[in-house]
Design an enzyme around this catalytic site. Structure first.
Site, PDB file in Angstrom:
ATOM      1  N   TYR A   1       5.005  -9.504  10.277  1.00  0.00           N
ATOM      2  CA  TYR A   1       5.059  -9.823   8.841  1.00  0.00           C
ATOM      3  C   TYR A   1       5.675 -11.198   8.596  1.00  0.00           C
ATOM      4  O   TYR A   1       5.273 -11.903   7.673  1.00  0.00           O
ATOM      5  CB  TYR A   1       5.755  -8.705   8.050  1.00  0.00           C
ATOM      6  CG  TYR A   1       4.772  -7.583   7.808  1.00  0.00           C
ATOM      7  CD1 TYR A   1       3.795  -7.710   6.831  1.00  0.00           C
ATOM      8  CD2 TYR A   1       4.745  -6.463   8.618  1.00  0.00           C
ATOM      9  CE1 TYR A   1       2.829  -6.732   6.648  1.00  0.00           C
ATOM     10  CE2 TYR A   1       3.789  -5.480   8.447  1.00  0.00           C
ATOM     11  CZ  TYR A   1       2.834  -5.619   7.461  1.00  0.00           C
ATOM     12  OH  TYR A   1       1.867  -4.670   7.283  1.00  0.00           O
TER      13      TYR A   1
ATOM     14  N   GLN B   1      -5.476  -5.760  -4.315  1.00  0.00           N
ATOM     15  CA  GLN B   1      -5.021  -5.101  -3.087  1.00  0.00           C
ATOM     16  C   GLN B   1      -4.247  -6.093  -2.236  1.00  0.00           C
ATOM     17  O   GLN B   1      -3.706  -5.740  -1.208  1.00  0.00           O
ATOM     18  CB  GLN B   1      -6.227  -4.608  -2.285  1.00  0.00           C
ATOM     19  CG  GLN B   1      -7.073  -3.592  -3.034  1.00  0.00           C
ATOM     20  CD  GLN B   1      -8.461  -3.467  -2.408  1.00  0.00           C
ATOM     21  OE1 GLN B   1      -8.695  -2.647  -1.543  1.00  0.00           O
ATOM     22  NE2 GLN B   1      -9.374  -4.313  -2.845  1.00  0.00           N
ATOM     23  N   ASN B   2      -4.211  -7.350  -2.666  1.00  0.00           N
ATOM     24  CA  ASN B   2      -3.579  -8.393  -1.852  1.00  0.00           C
ATOM     25  C   ASN B   2      -2.073  -8.405  -2.051  1.00  0.00           C
ATOM     26  O   ASN B   2      -1.568  -8.121  -3.137  1.00  0.00           O
ATOM     27  CB  ASN B   2      -4.162  -9.763  -2.193  1.00  0.00           C
ATOM     28  CG  ASN B   2      -5.646  -9.825  -1.882  1.00  0.00           C
ATOM     29  OD1 ASN B   2      -6.159  -8.953  -1.178  1.00  0.00           O
ATOM     30  ND2 ASN B   2      -6.329 -10.823  -2.405  1.00  0.00           N
TER      31      ASN B   2
ATOM     32  N   ASP C   1      -0.345 -11.225  -1.228  1.00  0.00           N
ATOM     33  CA  ASP C   1       0.015 -12.626  -1.012  1.00  0.00           C
ATOM     34  C   ASP C   1       0.555 -13.363  -2.241  1.00  0.00           C
ATOM     35  O   ASP C   1       0.954 -14.526  -2.141  1.00  0.00           O
ATOM     36  CB  ASP C   1      -1.183 -13.394  -0.425  1.00  0.00           C
ATOM     37  CG  ASP C   1      -2.443 -13.306  -1.309  1.00  0.00           C
ATOM     38  OD1 ASP C   1      -2.307 -13.170  -2.539  1.00  0.00           O
ATOM     39  OD2 ASP C   1      -3.558 -13.386  -0.755  1.00  0.00           O
TER      40      ASP C   1
ATOM     41  N   HIS D   1      -0.989  -2.747  -3.321  1.00  0.00           N
ATOM     42  CA  HIS D   1      -0.501  -2.594  -1.940  1.00  0.00           C
ATOM     43  C   HIS D   1       0.817  -3.317  -1.691  1.00  0.00           C
ATOM     44  O   HIS D   1       1.183  -3.568  -0.554  1.00  0.00           O
ATOM     45  CB  HIS D   1      -1.570  -3.069  -0.953  1.00  0.00           C
ATOM     46  CG  HIS D   1      -2.766  -2.160  -0.884  1.00  0.00           C
ATOM     47  ND1 HIS D   1      -3.972  -2.522  -0.329  1.00  0.00           N
ATOM     48  CD2 HIS D   1      -2.934  -0.883  -1.312  1.00  0.00           C
ATOM     49  CE1 HIS D   1      -4.833  -1.505  -0.419  1.00  0.00           C
ATOM     50  NE2 HIS D   1      -4.226  -0.503  -1.024  1.00  0.00           N
TER      51      HIS D   1
ATOM     52  N   CYS E   1      24.611  -2.148   4.274  1.00  0.00           N
ATOM     53  CA  CYS E   1      24.957  -0.725   4.420  1.00  0.00           C
ATOM     54  C   CYS E   1      24.554  -0.204   5.799  1.00  0.00           C
ATOM     55  O   CYS E   1      24.790   0.961   6.113  1.00  0.00           O
ATOM     56  CB  CYS E   1      24.275   0.100   3.327  1.00  0.00           C
ATOM     57  SG  CYS E   1      22.517   0.377   3.627  1.00  0.00           S
TER      58      CYS E   1
ATOM     59  N   GLY F   1     -14.326 -10.047  -3.556  1.00  0.00           N
ATOM     60  CA  GLY F   1     -13.821 -10.229  -2.186  1.00  0.00           C
ATOM     61  C   GLY F   1     -13.167  -9.007  -1.588  1.00  0.00           C
ATOM     62  O   GLY F   1     -12.145  -9.125  -0.921  1.00  0.00           O
ATOM     63  N   THR F   2     -13.767  -7.856  -1.818  1.00  0.00           N
ATOM     64  CA  THR F   2     -13.238  -6.651  -1.174  1.00  0.00           C
ATOM     65  C   THR F   2     -14.369  -5.813  -0.604  1.00  0.00           C
ATOM     66  O   THR F   2     -15.441  -5.730  -1.213  1.00  0.00           O
ATOM     67  CB  THR F   2     -12.381  -5.803  -2.156  1.00  0.00           C
ATOM     68  OG1 THR F   2     -11.977  -4.586  -1.489  1.00  0.00           O
ATOM     69  CG2 THR F   2     -13.108  -5.453  -3.441  1.00  0.00           C
TER      70      THR F   2
ATOM     71  N   GLU G   1     -21.102 -10.887   0.985  1.00  0.00           N
ATOM     72  CA  GLU G   1     -22.162 -10.006   1.502  1.00  0.00           C
ATOM     73  C   GLU G   1     -22.216  -8.720   0.691  1.00  0.00           C
ATOM     74  O   GLU G   1     -21.313  -8.461  -0.110  1.00  0.00           O
ATOM     75  CB  GLU G   1     -21.913  -9.697   2.974  1.00  0.00           C
ATOM     76  CG  GLU G   1     -20.545  -9.155   3.249  1.00  0.00           C
ATOM     77  CD  GLU G   1     -20.216  -9.095   4.755  1.00  0.00           C
ATOM     78  OE1 GLU G   1     -19.640  -8.099   5.169  1.00  0.00           O
ATOM     79  OE2 GLU G   1     -20.549 -10.068   5.465  1.00  0.00           O
TER      80      GLU G   1
HETATM   81  P1  OAD Z   1     -11.624  -6.549   3.805  1.00  0.00           P
HETATM   82  O1  OAD Z   1     -11.307  -7.434   4.954  1.00  0.00           O
HETATM   83  O2  OAD Z   1     -11.938  -5.133   4.088  1.00  0.00           O
HETATM   84  O3  OAD Z   1     -12.858  -7.146   2.974  1.00  0.00           O
HETATM   85  C1  OAD Z   1     -12.914  -8.492   2.605  1.00  0.00           C
HETATM   86  C2  OAD Z   1     -14.196  -8.714   1.831  1.00  0.00           C
HETATM   87  O4  OAD Z   1     -14.191 -10.038   1.346  1.00  0.00           O
HETATM   88  C3  OAD Z   1     -15.487  -8.533   2.639  1.00  0.00           C
HETATM   89  O5  OAD Z   1     -16.374  -7.699   1.916  1.00  0.00           O
HETATM   90  C4  OAD Z   1     -16.045  -9.963   2.759  1.00  0.00           C
HETATM   91  O6  OAD Z   1     -17.473 -10.004   2.739  1.00  0.00           O
HETATM   92  C5  OAD Z   1     -15.481 -10.605   1.508  1.00  0.00           C
HETATM   93  N1  OAD Z   1     -15.271 -12.070   1.573  1.00  0.00           N
HETATM   94  C6  OAD Z   1     -14.814 -12.821   2.593  1.00  0.00           C
HETATM   95  N2  OAD Z   1     -14.685 -14.106   2.242  1.00  0.00           N
HETATM   96  C7  OAD Z   1     -15.080 -14.197   0.945  1.00  0.00           C
HETATM   97  C8  OAD Z   1     -15.176 -15.267  -0.001  1.00  0.00           C
HETATM   98  N3  OAD Z   1     -14.828 -16.515   0.297  1.00  0.00           N
HETATM   99  N4  OAD Z   1     -15.634 -14.960  -1.236  1.00  0.00           N
HETATM  100  C9  OAD Z   1     -15.997 -13.704  -1.583  1.00  0.00           C
HETATM  101  N5  OAD Z   1     -15.924 -12.656  -0.722  1.00  0.00           N
HETATM  102  C10 OAD Z   1     -15.468 -12.894   0.515  1.00  0.00           C
HETATM  103  O7  OAD Z   1     -10.395  -6.689   2.767  1.00  0.00           O
HETATM  104  P2  OAD Z   1      -9.975  -5.697   1.588  1.00  0.00           P
HETATM  105  O8  OAD Z   1     -11.145  -5.088   0.951  1.00  0.00           O
HETATM  106  O9  OAD Z   1      -9.014  -6.431   0.743  1.00  0.00           O
HETATM  107  O10 OAD Z   1      -4.577  -2.700   3.092  1.00  0.00           O
HETATM  108  O11 OAD Z   1      -9.188  -4.587   2.398  1.00  0.00           O
HETATM  109  C11 OAD Z   1      -8.547  -3.553   1.688  1.00  0.00           C
HETATM  110  C12 OAD Z   1      -7.256  -3.182   2.358  1.00  0.00           C
HETATM  111  O12 OAD Z   1      -7.465  -2.921   3.750  1.00  0.00           O
HETATM  112  C13 OAD Z   1      -6.202  -4.267   2.353  1.00  0.00           C
HETATM  113  O13 OAD Z   1      -5.470  -4.324   1.145  1.00  0.00           O
HETATM  114  C14 OAD Z   1      -5.321  -3.862   3.495  1.00  0.00           C
HETATM  115  C15 OAD Z   1      -6.379  -3.508   4.513  1.00  0.00           C
HETATM  116  O14 OAD Z   1      -6.001  -2.622   5.508  1.00  0.00           O
HETATM  117  C16 OAD Z   1      -3.308  -2.531   3.464  1.00  0.00           C
HETATM  118  O15 OAD Z   1      -2.743  -3.327   4.187  1.00  0.00           O
HETATM  119  C17 OAD Z   1      -2.691  -1.298   2.912  1.00  0.00           C
END
Ligand code: OAD
Length: 250
Positions: free
Chosen positions: A66, A100-101, A103, A118, A149, A186-187, A214
């Site tokens: 981390y 979900q980010n 950052d 998250h 503590c 972007g998820t 995608e």
């Molecule tokens: P993922 O890595 O699963 O998905 C990222 C998505 O972003 C994919 O569908 C890519 O196609 C898309 N992507 C990448 N670059 C991009 C761009 N420049 N513009 C638009 N889309 C883009 O990430 P999350 O869906 O955020 O949880 O993952 C969900 C959770 O899984 C996270 O919060 C984390 C992880 O394990 C925890 O840590 C609890």
């Protein structure tokens, strides 16, 4: 770039919009996503790093990982996608971000209402007394810290198998049920319960727009799927929104 007329009509009339975001929106800031060929989880094991038992077993290793991520995030800047979302606050009555980010880049870009499903890598707390710590309190190297503590300090991040913060999730659900347009950006939308948020919006009648590089599992359930980089697409949408809402083009 040409957009569907139906989408432009929605954009013209909408009052409340919600952005549900994932790692992809921060990819153009240099922060890795999780899934896919170059994703973090293709090289690392989440059960060894994003897991409470793993932390208790090997706190130094988890802490070090981390700290490494904190360094990358601290050295990153919000990109054009984050900024476009913040800019849209002046074009709509309400713009809410449910992310979900971890950052903090949405806040750094100027978004005012951000629900973090998250957690946030800048925050930490003691497992024993609950005392809160800012990540700036720690150097990037060294062992997992202990509180005054004697309790162990962990990042304020939701790990696999843990509950989401109840109030942030409830607020996200409420915003989703109440919005006119839900942008899903972007998820991969595969991690539940967070991935429920766009579905709540869809069943409540919101117009769901996906912006992703995608197609995903959500694409066929969205009203409109726009393929491309969020750092390129969102500024165009923000620009379009400000034009069609300030100067009605018939
Ligand atoms: P993922 O890595 O699963 O998905 C990222 C998505 O972003 C994919 O569908 C890519 O196609 C898309 N992507 C990448 N670059 C991009 C761009 N420049 N513009 C638009 N889309 C883009 O990430 P999350 O869906 O955020 O949880 O993952 C969900 C959770 O899984 C996270 O919060 C984390 C992880 O394990 C925890 O840590 C609890």
């Amino acid at each position: 770039m040409e957009f569907k007329k139906e989408f432009l009509d929605k954009l013209r009339c909408a009052d409340k919009i919600v952005f549900f975001t994932g790692a992809g929106i921060s990819a153009e800031s240099g922060i890795s996503t999780f899934r896919g060929a170059d994703g973090l989880w293709s090289k690392l094991k989440p059960e060894e790093l994003a897991n409470f038992d793993a932390f208790l077993r090997n706190p130094d290793m988890v802490w070090e990982w981390y700290q490494y991520r904190r360094k990358i995030i601290n050295e990153s800047q919000p990109n054009a996608g984050h900024k476009a979302i913040a800019d849209m606050q002046s074009a709509f009555e309400s713009v809410i971000v449910s992310t979900q980010n971890i950052d903090n880049l949405h806040r750094r870009a100027g978004s005012k209402t951000v629900y973090e499903l998250h957690g946030n890598i800048e925050r930490n707390y003691c497992l024993n007394c609950g005392k809160k710590f800012d990540s700036k309190d720690f150097s990037y190297t060294g062992k997992a810290p202990l509180c005054d503590c004697g309790g162990r300090i962990r990042p304020d991040i939701v790990w696999f198998g843990e509950f989401l913060p109840e109030d942030e999730f409830a607020a996200s659900e409420k915003a989703a049920a109440d919005c006119d347009i839900m942008f899903v950006v972007g998820t991969s939308a595969v991690v539940y319960p967070a991935a429920q948020i766009p579905l709540v919006a869809r069943s409540a009648g919101a117009y769901v727009v996906e912006v992703n590089m995608e197609e995903t599992d959500l694409s066929r359930r969205a009203n409109y799927s726009i393929l491309g980089k969020s750092g390129e697409i969102l500024p165009i949408i923000a620009n379009m929104a400000s034009q069609i809402r300030n100067k009605e083009v018939k």
